[in-house]
Structure formats: structure tokens, C-alpha cells
Design a protein around this motif. Structure first.
Motif, PDB file in Angstrom:
ATOM      1  N   THR A   1      -3.439  14.680  -4.540  1.00  0.00           N
ATOM      2  CA  THR A   1      -2.952  14.003  -3.973  1.00  0.00           C
ATOM      3  C   THR A   1      -4.200  12.910  -3.553  1.00  0.00           C
ATOM      4  O   THR A   1      -3.576  11.981  -2.679  1.00  0.00           O
ATOM      5  CB  THR A   1      -2.611  14.773  -2.507  1.00  0.00           C
ATOM      6  N   GLY A   2      -5.191  12.995  -4.207  1.00  0.00           N
ATOM      7  CA  GLY A   2      -6.145  11.758  -4.212  1.00  0.00           C
ATOM      8  C   GLY A   2      -5.433  10.163  -4.185  1.00  0.00           C
ATOM      9  O   GLY A   2      -6.221   9.082  -4.185  1.00  0.00           O
ATOM     10  N   ALA A   3      -4.640  10.642  -5.613  1.00  0.00           N
ATOM     11  CA  ALA A   3      -4.657   9.052  -6.448  1.00  0.00           C
ATOM     12  C   ALA A   3      -3.122   8.535  -5.637  1.00  0.00           C
ATOM     13  O   ALA A   3      -3.262   7.660  -6.185  1.00  0.00           O
ATOM     14  CB  ALA A   3      -3.558  10.004  -7.386  1.00  0.00           C
ATOM     15  N   ILE A   4      -2.984   9.193  -4.013  1.00  0.00           N
ATOM     16  CA  ILE A   4      -2.453   8.256  -3.477  1.00  0.00           C
ATOM     17  C   ILE A   4      -3.639   7.958  -2.538  1.00  0.00           C
ATOM     18  O   ILE A   4      -2.848   6.313  -2.253  1.00  0.00           O
ATOM     19  CB  ILE A   4      -1.200   8.679  -2.315  1.00  0.00           C
ATOM     20  N   GLY A   5      -4.404   8.121  -1.743  1.00  0.00           N
ATOM     21  CA  GLY A   5      -5.261   6.740  -1.352  1.00  0.00           C
ATOM     22  C   GLY A   5      -5.780   6.958  -1.392  1.00  0.00           C
ATOM     23  O   GLY A   5      -5.846   5.710  -1.940  1.00  0.00           O
ATOM     24  N   ALA A   6      -6.474   7.297  -3.459  1.00  0.00           N
ATOM     25  CA  ALA A   6      -7.031   6.128  -3.676  1.00  0.00           C
ATOM     26  C   ALA A   6      -6.036   4.551  -4.257  1.00  0.00           C
ATOM     27  O   ALA A   6      -6.376   3.309  -4.549  1.00  0.00           O
ATOM     28  CB  ALA A   6      -7.298   6.466  -5.710  1.00  0.00           C
ATOM     29  N   ALA A   7      -4.179   4.464  -4.589  1.00  0.00           N
ATOM     30  CA  ALA A   7      -4.090   3.651  -5.166  1.00  0.00           C
ATOM     31  C   ALA A   7      -3.997   2.665  -3.599  1.00  0.00           C
ATOM     32  O   ALA A   7      -3.976   1.251  -3.711  1.00  0.00           O
ATOM     33  CB  ALA A   7      -2.458   4.116  -5.273  1.00  0.00           C
ATOM     34  N   ILE A   8      -4.398   3.336  -2.496  1.00  0.00           N
ATOM     35  CA  ILE A   8      -3.610   2.801  -1.247  1.00  0.00           C
ATOM     36  C   ILE A   8      -4.965   2.360  -0.613  1.00  0.00           C
ATOM     37  O   ILE A   8      -4.614   0.341  -0.620  1.00  0.00           O
ATOM     38  CB  ILE A   8      -3.397   3.893  -0.294  1.00  0.00           C
ATOM     39  N   GLN A   9      -5.927   2.249  -0.875  1.00  0.00           N
ATOM     40  CA  GLN A   9      -6.956   2.365  -0.387  1.00  0.00           C
ATOM     41  C   GLN A   9      -7.742   0.950  -1.856  1.00  0.00           C
ATOM     42  O   GLN A   9      -8.282  -0.197  -1.205  1.00  0.00           O
ATOM     43  CB  GLN A   9      -8.660   3.338  -0.276  1.00  0.00           C
ATOM     44  N   SER A  10      -7.570   0.802  -2.775  1.00  0.00           N
ATOM     45  CA  SER A  10      -8.074   0.137  -3.493  1.00  0.00           C
ATOM     46  C   SER A  10      -7.471  -1.143  -3.408  1.00  0.00           C
ATOM     47  O   SER A  10      -7.984  -1.679  -3.975  1.00  0.00           O
ATOM     48  CB  SER A  10      -7.941   0.818  -5.190  1.00  0.00           C
TER      49      SER A  10
ATOM     50  N   CYS B   1       0.763  -1.180  -0.301  1.00  0.00           N
ATOM     51  CA  CYS B   1       0.029  -0.292   0.251  1.00  0.00           C
ATOM     52  C   CYS B   1       0.623   0.975   0.271  1.00  0.00           C
ATOM     53  O   CYS B   1       0.087   2.563  -1.264  1.00  0.00           O
ATOM     54  CB  CYS B   1      -0.956  -0.422   1.237  1.00  0.00           C
ATOM     55  N   LEU B   2       1.826   1.091   1.036  1.00  0.00           N
ATOM     56  CA  LEU B   2       3.175   2.401   1.305  1.00  0.00           C
ATOM     57  C   LEU B   2       3.249   2.253  -0.349  1.00  0.00           C
ATOM     58  O   LEU B   2       3.432   3.550  -0.941  1.00  0.00           O
ATOM     59  CB  LEU B   2       3.438   2.059   1.670  1.00  0.00           C
ATOM     60  N   MET B   3       3.887   2.160  -0.903  1.00  0.00           N
ATOM     61  CA  MET B   3       4.946   1.820  -2.381  1.00  0.00           C
ATOM     62  C   MET B   3       3.808   1.901  -3.558  1.00  0.00           C
ATOM     63  O   MET B   3       4.633   2.873  -4.367  1.00  0.00           O
ATOM     64  CB  MET B   3       5.496   0.149  -2.610  1.00  0.00           C
ATOM     65  N   ARG B   4       2.783   1.982  -3.088  1.00  0.00           N
ATOM     66  CA  ARG B   4       2.014   1.928  -4.333  1.00  0.00           C
ATOM     67  C   ARG B   4       0.709   3.584  -4.365  1.00  0.00           C
ATOM     68  O   ARG B   4       1.364   4.016  -4.671  1.00  0.00           O
ATOM     69  CB  ARG B   4       0.221   1.242  -4.463  1.00  0.00           C
ATOM     70  N   GLY B   5       0.905   3.523  -3.133  1.00  0.00           N
ATOM     71  CA  GLY B   5       1.071   5.034  -2.372  1.00  0.00           C
ATOM     72  C   GLY B   5       1.947   6.096  -3.535  1.00  0.00           C
ATOM     73  O   GLY B   5       1.874   7.288  -3.210  1.00  0.00           O
ATOM     74  N   VAL B   6       3.183   5.458  -2.778  1.00  0.00           N
ATOM     75  CA  VAL B   6       4.811   6.526  -3.497  1.00  0.00           C
ATOM     76  C   VAL B   6       4.515   6.242  -4.915  1.00  0.00           C
ATOM     77  O   VAL B   6       5.202   7.963  -5.461  1.00  0.00           O
ATOM     78  CB  VAL B   6       5.444   6.354  -3.065  1.00  0.00           C
ATOM     79  N   ALA B   7       4.172   6.006  -5.707  1.00  0.00           N
ATOM     80  CA  ALA B   7       4.517   5.446  -7.368  1.00  0.00           C
ATOM     81  C   ALA B   7       3.440   6.492  -7.594  1.00  0.00           C
ATOM     82  O   ALA B   7       3.838   6.778  -8.768  1.00  0.00           O
ATOM     83  CB  ALA B   7       4.033   3.539  -7.937  1.00  0.00           C
ATOM     84  N   ALA B   8       2.184   7.188  -7.013  1.00  0.00           N
ATOM     85  CA  ALA B   8       1.088   8.061  -7.555  1.00  0.00           C
ATOM     86  C   ALA B   8       1.715   9.344  -7.194  1.00  0.00           C
ATOM     87  O   ALA B   8       1.155   9.989  -7.699  1.00  0.00           O
ATOM     88  CB  ALA B   8      -0.600   7.550  -6.724  1.00  0.00           C
TER      89      ALA B   8
END
Length: 274
Positions: free
Chosen positions: A159-168, A145-152
């Protein structure tokens, strides 16, 4: 309306405006974050059954002193320790004490050092001895989750892209995202704008711009996302007592993505995991 400003001209307080830092600031963050990462690396060999979180906390304090850095949490808003140690169903802000770690525990250790005015903020999960597969899986999911958030992270993206990547990803793995705590701007201030949510939609939040510095620190639960804060005013736990995990990096937005300031020098970002 969100406003951005040159960090060099900004007052040293959270005004709600988003600071944009230059190359000298990035270098300052590299140095502060390097000490934090080195400390977390050293703790990988210390965490074991029978070790107390107070002993870990003393190590964090002494490591900082040996490297000319001050733990940011020490005396922060009345907090009396140099780190946060969150065990099993503790989500975050666990207070070190004299209770020994036990075989099968998982513990998050959150360390922030101040070096020359710059804050290096990071946390990792540590398995205590042999842990159950469910706990191991939670650590794997949370780190991903962390690394997917970083990749966004990229200029022009919200910044919503970070949360969306983590949540999904978390929810696809039948885990839940804690909503009561979030990432935050960091640099010359410990906590600054913007808040970085670990859930949401890609079109939400503020636009990321080159020079922004912030933390991404998702807290992921095996059970439901709901938490409560205990009577000490700090310790947050899962309401259903399910396991919780967290990993945290400090990142700076670059021209084409981001720089992770808190990567492990020894490749121990995921201690104890293959």
C-alpha cells in the motif's frame, strides 16, 4: 504481523485483520457506491453562490431516503449531519450549516451511503461560481494525485506504493500532503483495516491482495501540510489557512489491478473543470 481473512467469516467489527471480499460483496459495493456517485452528480448542479451547506446536507439525506439508503455519517460517533462539507481551508469533516457559499469558494462534499449493509464512500471538489486559478490548479493537482494513487493498486504491491505515487506528484507541483488523515478499509464496516497513507515509500505498508476494498482520499494543501481540529471536535483546518482540496474513491483490488466503485455515471468526477 498482518493477517488476512475471508470477509464472510469475519465479525462485524474492526479487528485489525484485513478482509478479503468475494464477487457478491463486490456487487453489493457497486450498488451502494452507485447511489453515492449519483448523489454527487446531482450536487454538481446545486452548488452555487448563496446555497447553504445545510441545504446540500438536506438534499443528501433526502436523496438517500429516496433510494433506500442511509447516510453513514448521520449519528456516527455523535455527528449530526448526513454529509461533510469542507470549504476553502477546511481540510475535512466540515459540518454543514446555514452560512451561504460565496463566489470563488471551493467545497469538498463527502458522502457515504449504506445500502443493504454496504458502505459507498466518495467525495469530490466543487467550484462555487468562478474560482481563482490557484484554486483551480489545486483541484487539478489533487484529482491527479487521487488517480495516480488508484493506478498504483495491484495485487502483490504494498500500500506504500499508493502514498508514494501521491506524495511524489503533489510535491513536484509544490503542494503538500496532509498526514493526519488517511484512507481506510471499507465494506460492511464504515472504517476498517488497513489504513491507506497518502505519503511514504513504495516498499512500506501491507501487501495488497485480490478482494481487498478500501478508500483512497488524498488531502492536498497549497501551503504546508499541518492541520488542527477545531473545538467542535470534527472540523480540521490548515494551520496556515492555505487552501486544501480532497477527492476520494472507493476501490476493490482485482486479479490484475482494481475496480473503481465510485466513478461518476455522468463523467462529473471533476465538476467544473475542463
Amino acid at each position: 504481523m498482518v493477517t488476512y481473512l475471508d470477509a464472510g467469516t469475519a465479525p462485524l467489527r474492526n479487528t485489525g485483520q484485513i478482509r478479503l471480499y468475494g464477487p457478491e460483496a463486490f456487487e453489493g459495493m457497486r450498488k451502494a457506491c452507485a447511489i453515492t456517485s449519483e448523489c454527487l452528480d446531482e450536487l454538481a448542479g446545486m452548488v452555487a453562490p448563496g446555497v447553504t451547506t445545510n441545504a446540500i446536507d438536506r438534499f443528501v439525506f433526502e436523496f438517500g431516503m429516496d433510494h433506500g439508503a442511509m447516510p453513514a455519517t448521520l449519528n456516527y460517533r455523535g455527528y449530526t449531519k448526513s454529509s461533510c462539507t469542507s470549504i476553502n481551508h477546511v481540510v475535512c469533516h466540515g459540518i454543514p450549516d446555514d452560512k451561504p457559499l460565496r463566489e470563488g469558494d471551493v467545497v469538498n462534499i463527502d458522502v457515504t451511503y449504506i445500502l443493504d449493509g454496504w458502505h459507498g464512500d466518495s467525495s469530490r471538489m466543487y467550484p462555487v461560481g468562478q474560482i481563482k486559478r490557484a484554486a483551480e490548479r489545486l483541484l487539478e493537482v489533487t484529482h491527479e494525485c487521487l488517480m495516480r494513487g488508484v493506478a498504483a493498486v495491484k495485487p502483490g504491491v504494498r500500500t506504500g506504493a499508493i502514498g508514494a505515487a501521491i506524495q511524489s506528484y503533489a510535491e513536484s507541483e509544490r503542494c503538500s500532503v496532509v498526514r493526519d488523515f488517511c484512507g481506510h478499509g471499507v465494506g460492511q464496516l464504515f472504517h476498517d483495516a488497513p489504513n491507506i497513507l497518502h505519503y511514504g515509500s513504495a516498499g512500506e505498508g501491507v501487501e495488497m491482495r485480490e478482494g481487498m476494498i478500501f478508500t483512497i482520499e488524498p488531502m492536498i494543501n497549497l501551503g504546508r501540510p499541518h492541520v488542527k481540529v477545531l473545538s467542535d471536535g470534527w472540523t480540521a483546518v490548515t494551520r496556515d489557512r492555505s487552501l486544501s482540496a480532497q477527492y476520494e474513491h472507493t476501490v476493490g483490488v482485482t486479479a490484475d489491478g482494481c475496480e473503481i466503485f465510485t466513478l461518476s455515471p455522468k463523467g462529473l468526477d471533476r465538476p467544473g473543470l475542463a
